[in-house]
Design a protein around this motif. Structure first.
Motif, PDB file in Angstrom:
ATOM      1  N   GLU A  85       1.427  40.279 -19.894  1.00 16.16           N
ATOM      2  CA  GLU A  85       2.377  41.339 -20.240  1.00 16.16           C
ATOM      3  C   GLU A  85       2.120  41.867 -21.648  1.00 16.16           C
ATOM      4  O   GLU A  85       2.025  43.070 -21.879  1.00 16.16           O
ATOM      5  CB  GLU A  85       3.808  40.809 -20.124  1.00 16.16           C
ATOM      6  CG  GLU A  85       4.875  41.755 -20.610  1.00 16.16           C
ATOM      7  CD  GLU A  85       5.001  43.013 -19.772  1.00 16.16           C
ATOM      8  OE1 GLU A  85       5.491  44.033 -20.313  1.00 16.16           O
ATOM      9  OE2 GLU A  85       4.610  42.989 -18.592  1.00 16.16           O
ATOM     10  N   SER A  86       1.985  40.976 -22.588  1.00 13.65           N
ATOM     11  CA  SER A  86       1.819  41.359 -23.981  1.00 13.65           C
ATOM     12  C   SER A  86       0.498  42.076 -24.236  1.00 13.65           C
ATOM     13  O   SER A  86       0.461  43.130 -24.877  1.00 13.65           O
ATOM     14  CB  SER A  86       1.906  40.105 -24.857  1.00 13.65           C
ATOM     15  OG  SER A  86       1.514  40.384 -26.166  1.00 13.65           O
ATOM     16  N   HIS A  88      -1.577  43.479 -22.074  1.00 13.53           N
ATOM     17  CA  HIS A  88      -1.750  44.733 -21.330  1.00 13.53           C
ATOM     18  C   HIS A  88      -0.963  45.848 -22.003  1.00 13.53           C
ATOM     19  O   HIS A  88      -1.483  46.935 -22.229  1.00 13.53           O
ATOM     20  CB  HIS A  88      -1.313  44.571 -19.873  1.00 13.53           C
ATOM     21  CG  HIS A  88      -1.464  45.834 -19.086  1.00 13.53           C
ATOM     22  ND1 HIS A  88      -2.687  46.317 -18.693  1.00 13.53           N
ATOM     23  CD2 HIS A  88      -0.549  46.731 -18.664  1.00 13.53           C
ATOM     24  CE1 HIS A  88      -2.513  47.464 -18.046  1.00 13.53           C
ATOM     25  NE2 HIS A  88      -1.224  47.733 -18.014  1.00 13.53           N
ATOM     26  N   ARG A  89       0.262  45.553 -22.335  1.00  5.18           N
ATOM     27  CA  ARG A  89       1.113  46.564 -22.970  1.00  5.18           C
ATOM     28  C   ARG A  89       0.638  46.885 -24.391  1.00  5.18           C
ATOM     29  O   ARG A  89       0.533  48.042 -24.770  1.00  5.18           O
ATOM     30  CB  ARG A  89       2.558  46.090 -23.016  1.00  5.18           C
ATOM     31  CG  ARG A  89       3.485  47.146 -23.596  1.00  5.18           C
ATOM     32  CD  ARG A  89       4.903  46.726 -23.528  1.00  5.18           C
ATOM     33  NE  ARG A  89       5.269  46.563 -22.130  1.00  5.18           N
ATOM     34  CZ  ARG A  89       6.423  46.124 -21.709  1.00  5.18           C
ATOM     35  NH1 ARG A  89       7.351  45.806 -22.569  1.00  5.18           N
ATOM     36  NH2 ARG A  89       6.676  45.997 -20.437  1.00  5.18           N
ATOM     37  N   GLY A  92      -3.692  47.296 -24.119  1.00  7.27           N
ATOM     38  CA  GLY A  92      -4.215  48.080 -23.004  1.00  7.27           C
ATOM     39  C   GLY A  92      -5.325  47.385 -22.235  1.00  7.27           C
ATOM     40  O   GLY A  92      -6.140  48.043 -21.595  1.00  7.27           O
ATOM     41  N   GLN A 123      -0.396  50.702 -12.206  1.00  9.26           N
ATOM     42  CA  GLN A 123      -0.017  50.444 -13.600  1.00  9.26           C
ATOM     43  C   GLN A 123      -1.261  50.349 -14.478  1.00  9.26           C
ATOM     44  O   GLN A 123      -1.298  50.881 -15.584  1.00  9.26           O
ATOM     45  CB  GLN A 123       0.795  49.152 -13.667  1.00  9.26           C
ATOM     46  CG  GLN A 123       1.303  48.804 -15.046  1.00  9.26           C
ATOM     47  CD  GLN A 123       2.074  47.486 -15.048  1.00  9.26           C
ATOM     48  OE1 GLN A 123       2.099  46.766 -14.053  1.00  9.26           O
ATOM     49  NE2 GLN A 123       2.684  47.173 -16.166  1.00  9.26           N
ATOM     50  N   THR A 127      -2.254  52.919 -17.580  1.00  4.54           N
ATOM     51  CA  THR A 127      -2.594  52.459 -18.931  1.00  4.54           C
ATOM     52  C   THR A 127      -3.952  53.012 -19.353  1.00  4.54           C
ATOM     53  O   THR A 127      -4.123  53.448 -20.494  1.00  4.54           O
ATOM     54  CB  THR A 127      -2.593  50.922 -18.993  1.00  4.54           C
ATOM     55  OG1 THR A 127      -1.309  50.450 -18.598  1.00  4.54           O
ATOM     56  CG2 THR A 127      -2.910  50.416 -20.386  1.00  4.54           C
TER      57      THR A 127
END
Length: 188
Positions: A85-86, A88-89, A92, A123, A127
């Motif tokens: 989660e961290s 990827h967000r 990227g 998703q 991104t």
């Protein structure tokens, strides 16, 4: 110089500071793990490596780490989910890059796969589009081929598959108004 304090004996070290008497390997292992876990979550493998590097016997390490898993201080599945989660967000990164990072941290393959399931291909592509949009501005004025190489290369370094990277770059260039029909890549 020795000081009596609360029933225990402390030795005064350099500069007059009190030092605790030598600890058992179990106490050392617990202290090392707690110190490392205080900074950020760690995988069991990272803690095993840290304890080994500090000379803690393997059987002591396994005992302490098993207890920490029982009480929930070490949870590789939760670590992997939060990592995906961290990263990827925030950075990227695509599935491939995230899987590689988790493997290097010692996360078991099944836990890596479970963590990556939270990212769907839509998703991931969204991104990639956002990354290209940000980078697109800095490539204006360059030759078309150079722009394509830079944008697709940036996505490749973040772990995006070649097909997705080229598709996203083509769409971004088309949206910008540049003729992207002939990118020199058949089938894309």
């Amino acid at each position: 110089m020795r000081e009596q304090e609360g029933g225990g004996e402390r030795r005064a070290g350099r500069e007059g500071r009190s030092e605790l008497p030598p600890q058992s390997p179990e106490e050392q292992a617990r202290a090392i793990c707690l110190r490392l876990l205080t900074g950020s979550p760690r995988t069991r493998r990272q803690l095993v490596d840290a304890l080994h590097k500090r000379g803690i016997p393997e059987e002591v390490s396994q005992q302490v780490l098993s207890r920490y898993e029982e009480v929930g201080l070490i949870d590789d599945a939760a670590f992997a989910g939060a990592w995906v989660e961290s990263r990827h967000r925030g950075r990227g990164l695509a599935r491939r890059a995230l899987a590689q990072e988790l493997r290097t941290k010692g996360v078991h393959a099944t836990l890596v796969e479970e963590a990556l399931e939270q990212l769907d291909s839509d998703q991931e592509e969204q991104t990639a589009r956002e990354l290209v949009e940000r980078k697109l501005r800095s490539t204006r004025g360059l030759e078309r081929d150079k722009r394509i190489r830079r944008l697709a290369g940036m996505l490749a370094r973040k772990g995006y598959p070649e097909g997705m990277a080229l598709r996203v770059v083509r769409r971004a260039l088309e949206t910008e108004g540049e003729d992207a029909d002939d990118l020199g890549y058949p089938g894309e």
